[in-house]
Write an enzyme that holds these catalytic residues in place. Sequence first.
Site, mmCIF file in Angstrom:
data_model
loop_
_atom_site.group_PDB
_atom_site.id
_atom_site.type_symbol
_atom_site.label_atom_id
_atom_site.label_comp_id
_atom_site.label_asym_id
_atom_site.label_seq_id
_atom_site.Cartn_x
_atom_site.Cartn_y
_atom_site.Cartn_z
ATOM 1 N N HIS A 17 0.867 -1.173 0.000
ATOM 2 C CA HIS A 17 0.000 0.000 0.000
ATOM 3 C C HIS A 17 0.903 1.222 0.000
ATOM 4 C CE1 HIS A 17 -3.029 2.892 1.234
ATOM 5 N NE2 HIS A 17 -3.965 1.974 1.138
ATOM 6 N N ARG B 178 -6.687 10.280 0.035
ATOM 7 C CA ARG B 178 -6.542 10.759 -1.339
ATOM 8 C C ARG B 178 -7.898 10.839 -2.023
ATOM 9 N NH1 ARG B 178 -3.186 6.503 -3.430
ATOM 10 N NH2 ARG B 178 -3.310 5.551 -1.376
#
Lengths: 449, 634
Positions: free
Chosen positions: B253, B273
């Site tokens: 990740h 995000r």
Amino acid sequence: MGYKARFRVWRGDDTDGGLEDFSVEVNEGEVVLDVIHRLQATQTPDLAVRWNCKAGKCGSCSAEINGQPRLLCMTRMSTFTEEQVVTVTPLRTFPVIKDLVTDVSFNYQKALEVPAFAPPVGVAPGEYRMQQTDVERSQEFRKCIECFLCQDTCHVIRDHEDNKEAFAGPRFFIRLAELDMHPLDSMDRKRRSQEQHGLGMCNITKCCTEVCPEGIKITDNAIIPMKERVVDTMYDPVVWLGSRIPRRSAMAANRALDSGDAAAAEEHARSRLRDKPSDAAALGALQDALVAQGRFVEASDVTRTKLEHAGRGRGARQRAAADHAWALLCAAEAGQIDLDRYDDEITATLQQAQRLASIGTVLAGTHALHHLVHGRLAEAAEHSREALRWDRSRQTRADDLVTLAEALTGLGNRPEGESAMAESLTLWPANPRAESARSNMHEMGLQPR
Amino acid sequence: MSEIERHRYDVVVIGAGGAGLRAAIEARMQGKRTAIVCKSLFGKAHTVMAEGGAAAAMGNVNPNDNWQVHFRDTMRGGKFLNHWRMAELHAKEAPDRVWELESYGALFDRTKDGKISQRNFGGHEYPRLAHVGDRTGLEMIRTLQQKIVSLQQEDQRSHGDAQAMIRVFAETTITSLLKDGDQSSGRISGAVGYTRENGTFVVFEAPAVVLATGGIGKSFKVTSNSWEYTGDGHALAMKAGATLLNMEFVQFHPTGMVWPPSVKGILVTESVRGDGGVLRNSEDKRFMFDYVPAVFRKQYAETEEEADGWYDDPGSNRRPPELLPRDEVARAINSEVKEGRGSPSGGVFLDIASRLPADAIRKKLPSMYHQFKELADVDITKEPMEVGPTCHYVMGGVEVDPDTGASVVPGLFAAGECSGGMHGSNRLGGNSLSDLLVFGRRAGLGASQYVEALGAARPAVSERDVESARRTAEAPFDGDGGENPYTIHADLQQTMNDLVGIIRKREEIEEALSRLEELKSRAKRIGVQGDKIFNPGWHLAIDLSNMLIVSECVARAALIREESRGGHTRDDFPDMSDEWRKVNLVCRPEGDGVRVDKQPLSTMPPELLSLFDRDELSKYMTEDELSILPEGKA
Ligand SMILES: Cc1cc2nc3c(=O)[nH]c(=O)nc-3n(C[C@H](O)[C@H](O)[C@H](O)COP(=O)(O)OP(=O)(O)OC[C@H]3O[C@@H](n4cnc5c(N)ncnc54)[C@H](O)[C@@H]3O)c2cc1C
Ligand code: SF4
Ligand code: SF4
Ligand code: FES
């Protein structure tokens, strides 16, 4: 930047155990769980501890750090000084399995007792419509990570194994509230929570809210609203109000008491009782007059009568029981009765009051006094502090300060005891307990500890 | 000899995460007596940590969304290595599975018109993730847990015993599967494990076992995974004769915490995000614009202006490159740091503070706010976070039949992270939680139907195998004490991190394999202290044997696949290869090691192929493969 910290960790199992001392390295940014893991890796490979996420999300790593219920993974080492000893012990409310691991099955049993979400009839999955503002209240409670720290800290079960049967505990009060406030749940849970989950035993000390790592306002947002709803549905409002409206018969007595003449108040009340021996208002006035004169034993005879005639109203019975326990305890404190002879009655009455307790009723102060007369000073101090956090009226606050003052003095902390007493007297100079409390404090101060 | 506890069930589900619980619910609803076995307490499985959401094309926020779009995104994210049938079933069934959770009592965040709200996530064309703030996994696990409790309440009413039909064996670790034949033949007859509380051995006699044990991340040093992620299910399956595929694909990740050192690896959700957060390097540059690969160029913005416009007007703007699939973003961060443009603690900056008002941040990302405040003393409403790649998810797992979750071993099923195929070479965020529900249900159903078909003729448990499973599990107590399990574990994590991590090359993988051999022989000399009562040293010694075998799978497969794709990046073979796309690598046990074979990927039927542009397909596939498409079409 690393340093050696002093750790004391409880090690043992269900038969035996004690605190063990360790010296262990600590590095920047670490939390208590890191240090426990370092102990495992370098000194005690079989040290038992639960954990999963190490990010405060799973609620596995609950324990007590320096006596406070906490998550090990969310307690940073920087909250301690390098010199401070860090003591880590298992949750106290649940039986220990080994070291820091306890048997929390109580909570899973309670979970099984809360009836599940009852889906709305005739609404197909995919058709549920709810507004954000309506789901938010329940969403707050669904933040719960089931760390059970609130269950651990709640005094109703922390020191009272026998309460566990009837008491679901704060974790499940929020579950009940969550379902009750769910926009589409189709079951009525109010009456149940009082009758079957022991909501009434909670006396809103707020300790659960204070330890919740998720910041859930357990008391303000779940317990109190639930209690209010329970009151709405369980008491006929007229009966409820009626029991609070002062009768004219007792008004004169009260006026006399207000003007400071306890003897006159006593006379008024007694004359009224000659006509009607169980007049609740007159009994109350007599009780107050006797208490004001420090005649606690006679006051307790009155409160006993009051309790016997309290009728079926829950609120009235609760207040009568609480008053009676309090009067007996004051008498014990003042040395006017033999504690051994009365203790069964005190305990039973207190339990009754506790069971009946509802919103606005605080029994922590009564519990504190109960501990005090038994010489359980640390508990007395703890409970009176708890009570003080929640006290609303000047007089109750003054009373709880008296208890705290005595407990602290007995624990050898004379200066703080004195200052609590002083504060109490500025709040209520004529407190009838003050005299005997003073002499207790004097005696305790003389005894070598 | 120690006492052995015995139980009989129709279906035993190993794992109490989203996949396991959903499988168990299904088996119980099919009328099968079901056991759930898990290593932690009930409700603590890894799923509880999931943050961002569950992907399902419900079209609540953007009505253009549907299963075909979701299917396309999933295949693209996995770089077309996914099993097409799994991706298809997943995209079609995810909405029903999410809605079903509402009828179990889940409370997702809502849209204005009262439907389940959906958020943007990397690789998803439309806002698609059903969520509850950034604690969606908690909502999912609690909902399923409470559904199981409600089934137990029903059983209490109808059988007088809450555990009559479904029972949870918490803090119980399965160490072996039982069969009525040897490794290469026979059917499942049960499973053996021990209780953490006191080391009692437990035998489950059952004709069907569903593996739902999650991932393998604890073999890596920097990881978002918990202690449970030791690849037990992967190892159990293989030892029982099942096959693992895609083990070389490990997802790093892009955003794990990098400071302080003790929390390095803990996840920073992609929602940061999705909700507007951007990545910057030490020169304050939004570097992701430099890293959009050719296959994605069409869908991603080229300027900051366009990228910022997308949040409000996705119709006329393309997506910000911060929302590329995870493998791309992780590699980009890795290069920035390597080239000296990293943050002080060796990551890059993730900035939400300058993008959203403080209130909105606290509301949308409460756990991130809390996590940084408590663990790093950083107020994310005021300062940027420092983040870097962390080992997060394994795409590889047990090879299963997409429709039923059946492995190649009769009676053995798998679902969730421990199964393979669904995500190809790279999983899209949010596609795991939905995967758990879709395939958890299917595996529970598959297992029930298998048991049904067996009738009364149930495979027998061999007492010899039970005894040998017990002996193996107790072996660490007889070790000479020469080796400490914690030290071996740390060495393994370092090896995998350094040598089979996010960027790989031949020499390093070979070095890893030889170190794994050493670690395996050291592991044989482990000696544990103390007794069998809740003894983490002993537990780790047992888990280690699984981590070692699974790590070997990862390394061997990584060595063989000579291309870069999704969660497998070879420095010495930096490009994606059409030929390799047609190949799955399949692991089987051989001696005390692992054998890896190539196996052709099943081919996508034309009606699914035609959901894509021919142009796009030609970036992944050989001309040969595309010839089945009708000319001009797609
Ligand atoms: C921090 C984080 C955030 C994430 N966020 C998202 C997200 O937003 N969206 C998304 O889709 N995915 C997300 N993921 C991925 C997703 O959460 C996992 O892939 C998924 O939860 C795995 O679920 P599972 O049911 O397969 O296994 P798990 O939930 O991991 O459960 C595994 C179970 O198996 C049990 N088990 C293991 N071995 C044994 C054994 N030997 N014996 C008995 N029991 C055993 C364990 O005790 C556990 O109960 C995230 C992952 C992490 C780490
Ligand atoms: S408010 Fe106090 S008594 Fe009530 S549940 Fe919380 S801790 Fe227990
Ligand atoms: S309410 Fe708070 S303290 Fe209680 S179990 Fe849940 S998270 Fe823990
Ligand atoms: S380890 Fe999960 S809350 Fe501490």
